[in-house]
Design a protein around this motif. Sequence first.
Motif, PDB file in Angstrom:
ATOM      1  N   SER A   8       0.865  -1.174   0.000  1.00 58.75           N
ATOM      2  CA  SER A   8       0.000   0.000   0.000  1.00 58.75           C
ATOM      3  C   SER A   8       0.903   1.226   0.000  1.00 58.75           C
ATOM      4  O   SER A   8       1.896   1.276   0.740  1.00 58.75           O
ATOM      5  N   TYR A  33      -2.184   5.829   5.411  1.00 52.65           N
ATOM      6  CA  TYR A  33      -3.242   5.329   6.300  1.00 52.65           C
ATOM      7  C   TYR A  33      -4.545   5.151   5.521  1.00 52.65           C
ATOM      8  O   TYR A  33      -5.257   4.159   5.683  1.00 52.65           O
ATOM      9  N   GLU A  34      -4.837   6.106   4.657  1.00 56.43           N
ATOM     10  CA  GLU A  34      -6.055   6.034   3.839  1.00 56.43           C
ATOM     11  C   GLU A  34      -5.974   4.846   2.878  1.00 56.43           C
ATOM     12  O   GLU A  34      -6.970   4.156   2.640  1.00 56.43           O
ATOM     13  N   LYS A  36      -4.276   2.012   3.320  1.00 51.32           N
ATOM     14  CA  LYS A  36      -4.430   0.772   4.088  1.00 51.32           C
ATOM     15  C   LYS A  36      -5.874   0.566   4.522  1.00 51.32           C
ATOM     16  O   LYS A  36      -6.369  -0.562   4.551  1.00 51.32           O
ATOM     17  N   LYS A  37      -6.532   1.649   4.846  1.00 51.84           N
ATOM     18  CA  LYS A  37      -7.910   1.558   5.314  1.00 51.84           C
ATOM     19  C   LYS A  37      -8.838   1.050   4.219  1.00 51.84           C
ATOM     20  O   LYS A  37      -9.826   0.357   4.482  1.00 51.84           O
ATOM     21  N   GLY A  38      -8.533   1.365   2.988  1.00 57.74           N
ATOM     22  CA  GLY A  38      -9.387   0.973   1.868  1.00 57.74           C
ATOM     23  C   GLY A  38      -9.093  -0.408   1.321  1.00 57.74           C
ATOM     24  O   GLY A  38      -9.742  -0.835   0.366  1.00 57.74           O
ATOM     25  N   ARG A  40      -5.866  -3.690   0.582  1.00 59.44           N
ATOM     26  CA  ARG A  40      -4.471  -3.875   0.203  1.00 59.44           C
ATOM     27  C   ARG A  40      -4.220  -3.487  -1.261  1.00 59.44           C
ATOM     28  O   ARG A  40      -5.117  -3.469  -2.079  1.00 59.44           O
ATOM     29  N   ARG A  53     -10.539  14.804   7.230  1.00 61.35           N
ATOM     30  CA  ARG A  53     -11.057  13.647   7.967  1.00 61.35           C
ATOM     31  C   ARG A  53     -10.184  13.334   9.180  1.00 61.35           C
ATOM     32  O   ARG A  53     -10.687  12.999  10.257  1.00 61.35           O
ATOM     33  N   TYR A  54      -8.884  13.441   9.005  1.00 60.19           N
ATOM     34  CA  TYR A  54      -7.966  13.186  10.112  1.00 60.19           C
ATOM     35  C   TYR A  54      -8.161  14.214  11.227  1.00 60.19           C
ATOM     36  O   TYR A  54      -8.231  13.858  12.419  1.00 60.19           O
ATOM     37  N   ARG A  57     -11.284  13.482  13.126  1.00 60.51           N
ATOM     38  CA  ARG A  57     -11.133  12.335  14.014  1.00 60.51           C
ATOM     39  C   ARG A  57     -10.378  12.726  15.284  1.00 60.51           C
ATOM     40  O   ARG A  57     -10.767  12.331  16.390  1.00 60.51           O
ATOM     41  N   PRO A 112     -15.857   3.460  16.381  1.00 65.55           N
ATOM     42  CA  PRO A 112     -14.493   3.011  16.071  1.00 65.55           C
ATOM     43  C   PRO A 112     -13.424   3.793  16.834  1.00 65.55           C
ATOM     44  O   PRO A 112     -12.394   3.231  17.217  1.00 65.55           O
ATOM     45  N   SER A 116     -10.727   2.087  19.372  1.00 64.09           N
ATOM     46  CA  SER A 116      -9.287   2.183  19.133  1.00 64.09           C
ATOM     47  C   SER A 116      -8.551   2.851  20.289  1.00 64.09           C
ATOM     48  O   SER A 116      -7.359   2.607  20.502  1.00 64.09           O
TER      49      SER A 116
END
Length: 245
Positions: A8, A33-34, A36-38, A40, A53-54, A57, A112, A116
């Motif tokens: 990724s 990070y984006e 990996k989140k979506g 591989r 978005r970050y 969060r 989430p 986490s």
Amino acid sequence: CALPICASIGYAVAPMDGSTLEALFRNADLALYEAKKGGRGRIVRHTTAITDRYDTRVALEHDLQYALAKGEMELAYQPIVDPRSGRAICCEALLRWNHPRRGRVSPEEFIPIAESTGLIVPIGAWVLATACTEATNWPSDVKVAVNLSPVQFRRGSEIVDTVMTTLQRVGLPYHRLDLEVTESVLIEDGETVLAVLERLRGSGIGISLDDFGTGFASLAYLNDFPFSKIKIDRKFSMNIDRSTR
């Protein structure tokens, strides 16, 4: 044997995505990070939307730490109705967060974050205590259902002690509580979870498997675990009158 390898990638381009080395590394990391989140094998370039978005969060994570103390959390209840009698036989407790500036924050957004960060443990304890306390004012034949997070199960027998202590303190009979778990709980540590579920089930508490069919659990789990109820995800039922497969 051949082993498949995938990667990724997240990247940022100067000067659009940052004019300093620090900014470029930060934004490339956010893009990674984006990616990996979506899933591989994805390549994602940084965008302002990713940063937004970050930042959202991070702000929510900060505010969530104080939401309980400030009285911003509340419970809504979804009734489960007996189709034969038309009466509610159980009500599922649904957590709601009324943010002072953002308004109602979706559980899909803040749960989430709570999981986490570990905040789901005190929040989950509050949900359990509040739902059980309010259920003591309902008709004696109406149960209350409370969702448990996989994070709560990682503490092993501590969740059993929390549930038992809560029921004894508020005076709700064990058989009037249903605890709902998801497939992910079963996959993480099956033997430990089984021991916990058996202790809870043995006391008379109902154990429900929620959203069955959306994860990786197999039908074998239905034999191995003491479920009193199975809730099949609506994806399997919404087209049941039109599907030919």
